[in-house]
Structure formats: C-alpha cells, structure tokens
Design a protein around this motif. Sequence first.
Motif, mmCIF file in Angstrom:
data_model
loop_
_atom_site.group_PDB
_atom_site.id
_atom_site.type_symbol
_atom_site.label_atom_id
_atom_site.label_comp_id
_atom_site.label_asym_id
_atom_site.label_seq_id
_atom_site.Cartn_x
_atom_site.Cartn_y
_atom_site.Cartn_z
ATOM 1 N N ASN A 10 80.403 6.885 -58.620
ATOM 2 C CA ASN A 10 79.983 7.898 -57.638
ATOM 3 C C ASN A 10 78.775 7.434 -56.838
ATOM 4 O O ASN A 10 78.707 7.630 -55.618
ATOM 5 C CB ASN A 10 79.651 9.208 -58.359
ATOM 6 C CG ASN A 10 80.894 9.890 -58.902
ATOM 7 O OD1 ASN A 10 81.980 9.737 -58.354
ATOM 8 N ND2 ASN A 10 80.727 10.661 -59.965
ATOM 9 N N ASP A 88 83.873 19.306 -56.079
ATOM 10 C CA ASP A 88 84.414 18.007 -56.474
ATOM 11 C C ASP A 88 84.990 17.222 -55.308
ATOM 12 O O ASP A 88 85.410 16.075 -55.476
ATOM 13 C CB ASP A 88 85.479 18.185 -57.564
ATOM 14 C CG ASP A 88 86.669 19.015 -57.085
ATOM 15 O OD1 ASP A 88 86.615 19.520 -55.947
ATOM 16 O OD2 ASP A 88 87.638 19.153 -57.858
ATOM 17 N N LEU A 93 81.063 17.413 -50.095
ATOM 18 C CA LEU A 93 79.756 17.034 -50.635
ATOM 19 C C LEU A 93 78.920 16.310 -49.586
ATOM 20 O O LEU A 93 77.708 16.530 -49.485
ATOM 21 C CB LEU A 93 79.937 16.145 -51.870
ATOM 22 C CG LEU A 93 80.429 16.844 -53.145
ATOM 23 C CD1 LEU A 93 80.724 15.825 -54.231
ATOM 24 C CD2 LEU A 93 79.388 17.850 -53.635
ATOM 25 N N VAL A 103 72.554 17.086 -53.807
ATOM 26 C CA VAL A 103 73.752 16.812 -54.600
ATOM 27 C C VAL A 103 73.315 16.161 -55.912
ATOM 28 O O VAL A 103 72.660 15.111 -55.908
ATOM 29 C CB VAL A 103 74.738 15.893 -53.847
ATOM 30 C CG1 VAL A 103 75.930 15.555 -54.742
ATOM 31 C CG2 VAL A 103 75.204 16.564 -52.559
ATOM 32 N N MET A 105 74.737 14.709 -59.603
ATOM 33 C CA MET A 105 75.901 14.281 -60.363
ATOM 34 C C MET A 105 75.465 13.781 -61.742
ATOM 35 O O MET A 105 74.421 13.124 -61.851
ATOM 36 C CB MET A 105 76.653 13.179 -59.611
ATOM 37 C CG MET A 105 77.209 13.615 -58.263
ATOM 38 S SD MET A 105 77.909 12.251 -57.314
ATOM 39 C CE MET A 105 76.424 11.343 -56.869
ATOM 40 N N ALA A 112 80.257 17.922 -59.002
ATOM 41 C CA ALA A 112 78.835 17.761 -58.697
ATOM 42 C C ALA A 112 78.201 19.130 -58.512
ATOM 43 O O ALA A 112 78.870 20.100 -58.151
ATOM 44 C CB ALA A 112 78.642 16.920 -57.441
#
Length: 473
Positions: A10, A88, A93, A103, A105, A112
Amino acid sequence: MKISTNIDQNIKTFQEQLHCDKNFDIVYRTIKIMDKTACFFFVDGFAKDEIMTKMMDAFFKIQDQKLLTDAYTFSKSCISYGEIGLEDDLDKLFVALLSGQIVMMLDGFDRAVLIDARTYPQRTTSEPEKDKVFRGSHDGFVETLVLNAALIRRRIRSPELCMQHLSIGTISHTDVSICYMNNKVSQTLLNQIVQKLKSADVESLTMNQESLVEVLLKRKWYNPFPKVKFTERPDTTAAQILEGDIAILVDNSPSAIILPSTIFHLMEEANDYYFPPLTGAYLRLSRFAVLFVAIFLTPVWILLTQYPDIVPEWLKFILITEDISVPLLLQLLMLEVAIDGLQLASLNTPNMLATPLSIIAAIIVGDYAVQSGWFSPQALLYQAFVTLANFSQPGFELGYALKFFRILLLIVTGAFGIWGFVAGVLFLLIVLVCNKTVTGKCYLYPLVPFNWQVLKRHLFRMNIKNHPTKKDR
C-alpha cells in the motif's frame, strides 16, 4: 481498485500514484502500534498538527491486541476523534487525501481509516463589498465550503434543512453542496438539479460557480439576462432557502447560487428587509424606477434630439444648441466603452492610488473632454447618471445585461429613428418574455403571466406575518 492487506504494498502504491518523490507537500509517516506497522498519508497544510500529535500519543499507549483485529474495531475503540470513516477503494482514498483528509493504513487491515482533521487556509468572515447593508448582519461567505454551510446552519436550526454533498469534475473533484428545506422545496426541481450535476461530464469547474451554472443551464448567446442569483450574504441565502428555494455552495467560492430566480428576485436586496415595511417598499420601488431610467434615458435623449419639433417648450433644455464635432450617438457609445475601461483599470489600481486617480479622472479628463469638443456636457451628465444607476442593481450580471440592451437601443435609435427605437423595445420585451427560469416559468413572472398576489410581494415590502412562503415559483 482495492487496497492490499500488505502495508508495504500500500505504501508503494500511494508513493507511486501520488508522486511523493516530486510533491513536497504529500507527507507520509510510519509508526509501530504494538506489533503492527501503521502508515499515515496527508497533505501538509491541511492536517491539524495538534490532532495528529494527540492521536499518535494515544496509539503508542495501546496495549490490547484485540483492538487491532480489524479496521472497524480499531476505528471504534482506538480513535477518539469524531469524524472518521472506512474505505477500501484506492481512487476514493486518493480523492479524500487530496481533499485534506488523513489516510491511515495498518498492516493486515483490508480497509483504510479516513480521519477528517483537515483545516483550510481561509480569510475571516467580513461584510461583502457588493452586498452591504445599512444595518443587520455584517458577515459574509468565504472560500471554505464547510464554514459557509455553518453560517447557514447558524440561522436555520431545523432538522428539515438538508445539505446534500456532490463532487463535480473528473479531475478537480470540486465539493458542491445543495442546500434546501426538505418540507418546502420542489422535489421535481431538486431531482432535476441533482441529476444534472451528477451527470456533468466535465474535468473541472474551471471558472468555479460560472462553470457550474453553464452545466445547469443552457444559455443562448444573444440573451445576457442571468437565470440565477448570486449572493455573498448568508442571511439572504437562509431567507431564500426558508422560502423554498435551492442554494448551491461551491468550494473555493465566497457566494451562493440561488435557484429558481426571475428578474424580480434579482432586484431584491437585503436592505429591503432590515427596515420597516414602508421604508423597504420605498427602497425597492426606487430601485425599479432607477432600473427603468437606466435602460431608456440615453436612447430617449437621442430620439428627442432627432425630432426637436415634438419636444415641449419646458423640455427644450435637453436639446443641443452648440456645434458638436462628434455625433451624439458616437459620443455615448464611446462613453459606454470608456467607463468599462475605467472600471477595469480601477481593479488593477492599488488602493492607496485609487482615490487620487479617481479625482484626476473626474476633474482633468472630464473637463478636457468637454473643452476639446469630443463630448458635450449633457452626454457626460446623462452617461454619468446611467453609470451610477447600474450600481443600484444588486448583481453585476443584471447590470451588464441592461447595458447591452441599452447599447442596442442606442444603435437602432440613432440609425432608424423612432421606428428603430420601437423595434429595439419590442426586441427587449420578446427576449424577456421568452426567457425561462430553471423551472420553466417566464422570466417576468408574476408580471407575465399576471399574478397580483405574488407581484405585490415583489413590488412592496410586506409585513413578515403577511409574507407567506412562495409556493408558486
């Protein structure tokens, strides 16, 4: 595309898509929460530093492994901040991140966490330069959508007030809010506006509100009359919403769009309601009278100078007795353009020089223009009155629409005399009658078609107990 449960993947995806190696203001920070790796992505300047610090302090104190099982449990148990969400979808995002949200994660989570702790650079609320009032509220909209919405909420404390959010533009993703009273608005009109905005196939609202109006309304190039009302006053916007109208707020714009609007709505001003009914009615009727004079003063003068025999004795003073070097029609047309040039120059003039330059323009240029023979004193006087009369109108758009038709009347009257004047007036009436509001009603409603009960509320300032909701807009 969905996010991965692998935090390293990610982070790599975000760095590539957001060009973190080129954008200095895209910031990311990795931390350890017990045995899990977490990563924050945010835009520098949008995130509140004190909130970020407090949240990280709370994360470092987590000791229960059960709180880190999934994104839902973590967001409910470990984040004390109020405005959060789970997402997601990578595209959503990215949009949320670039809109100012944080954001977050965590390794192993399939969603997220979005933390809305953003703050936008903004100026303080102040009274609009164009919509000033003698007394009443002296606050105005700013360029931040959330604050503008709060200014309306402060005035309408009803659960029926709805503020529907939309995102317009495939690239810019501009935030737009549609504000209305759910129990008073026309649901047909509301659905029509929402559908048009949702289906708008534009990359961005390049010119902000004007671009949005062009998406909503298809205009004919020869019809300059505005079909929406712009206002920078939250009190005016709240009053229109309470009457069943729709207000549209656009992020980065310090004004609201009011729908639907006829020419009578464009002529209304907040000053009409901050005084007793008699004073408010006088101000409104004066504005209508000045509007009429602003359109017809110079064309009628040109017409009378062409037919001096029909001018009564008591009005002979308006005729030109001295020799002139430049035809009157050309003088007035030159003044129309010259005044716009001076207005444009004033926009680029530093404030400290505006007053002395205005004095120079008024005394030296005006006096020389008369003595040199370019302009007659009467032409300058009438054009000066027309220019001031234009400023009595609440909106610039209406003022320029009147200006264009006044120039048309001048040209056809100067070229064809009384028949040109009659043809020009008929063309103006046809354009006004054929012009339709967003609801399909005539632009001159309630004058055409005639409805006295509605018309008297537009012409006269009524007492609040005798001012019912406008249901037939």
